[in-house]
Design a protein around this motif. Structure first.
Motif: not given
Length: 207
Positions: A98-111, A117-127, A184-187
């Motif tokens: 609700e107190d966010s900055d302008d949407t454009e800057s948030i979207e840029e930061l999200a990208m 971001l940690p990713a599955y399965p890329r960043d999960i140890p093989e074991y 933003h990325l999640e929702q």
């Protein structure tokens, strides 16, 4: 009294000295060896002894039920705490939005955050992938909780941090702004980003 004495039959019992000493230690106050033997024989005849196995089984059953009930209560308490933490964190996140900055800057930061971001399965140890066979039947939220907690508790030197504070430090942005970008990325996107709370801190992961 004399008749009682005459009616008694004298029995001679030969036992080893060590056994005799053991029996003497078992004597109650004022008891003689004769009365000890008589008491033991009477109990044997009347089947008054309780098998040790039966006692152990009773104890095990009772304690098992107590432990099981305690475990269920602890699990229920843990779920309640996790639910409360989730609600508190969600309310805080809504306040940030609700107190966010302008949407454009948030979207840029999200990208900017997305490839970090940690990713599955890329960043999960093989074991971990091999031992568990992937996510198994866990939901994405459950898996985030599990893998972060597991890697923290093992001495592998591998850690996964998907918190807003982590990305704020990497990108030199305010933490509340990094949180808005992650939300933003999640929702608001189809990037398959999910989150879960681990020890009071929300972590995001990409699947």
């Amino acid at each position: 009294m004399a008749n009682e004495q005459r009616n008694k039959i004298k029995l001679n019992v030969r036992v080893a000295r060590a056994k005799k000493k053991e029996w003497k230690k078992a004597l109650a106050d004022g008891e003689t060896m004769s009365s000890l033997v008589q008491r033991a024989v009477d109990r044997e005849i009347n089947n008054e002894y309780v098998p040790i196995e039966a006692v152990e089984q009773t104890d095990d059953t009772g304690s098992g039920e107590d432990v099981s009930q305690l475990s269920e209560k602890l699990d229920e308490l843990h779920r309640d705490i996790a639910a409360a933490n989730s609600k508190i964190d969600t309310l805080a996140a809504v306040g940030d939005t609700e107190d966010s900055d302008d949407t454009e800057s948030i979207e840029e930061l999200a990208m900017d955050i997305l490839p970090r971001l940690p990713a599955y399965p890329r960043d999960i140890p093989e074991y971990a992938l091999k031992d568990m066979g992937g996510r198994g039947e866990m939901s994405k939220q459950e898996y985030i909780e599990f893998i972060i907690d597991t890697l923290r508790s093992t001495d592998t030197g591998v850690a996964i941090d998907g918190s807003a504070n982590h990305f704020a430090g990497q990108l030199r942005e305010p933490e509340h702004k990094a949180r808005q970008a992650l939300l933003h990325l999640e929702q608001e996107t189809t990037e398959n980003v999910h989150s879960a709370i681990v020890d009071g801190t929300r972590h995001w992961m990409r699947f």
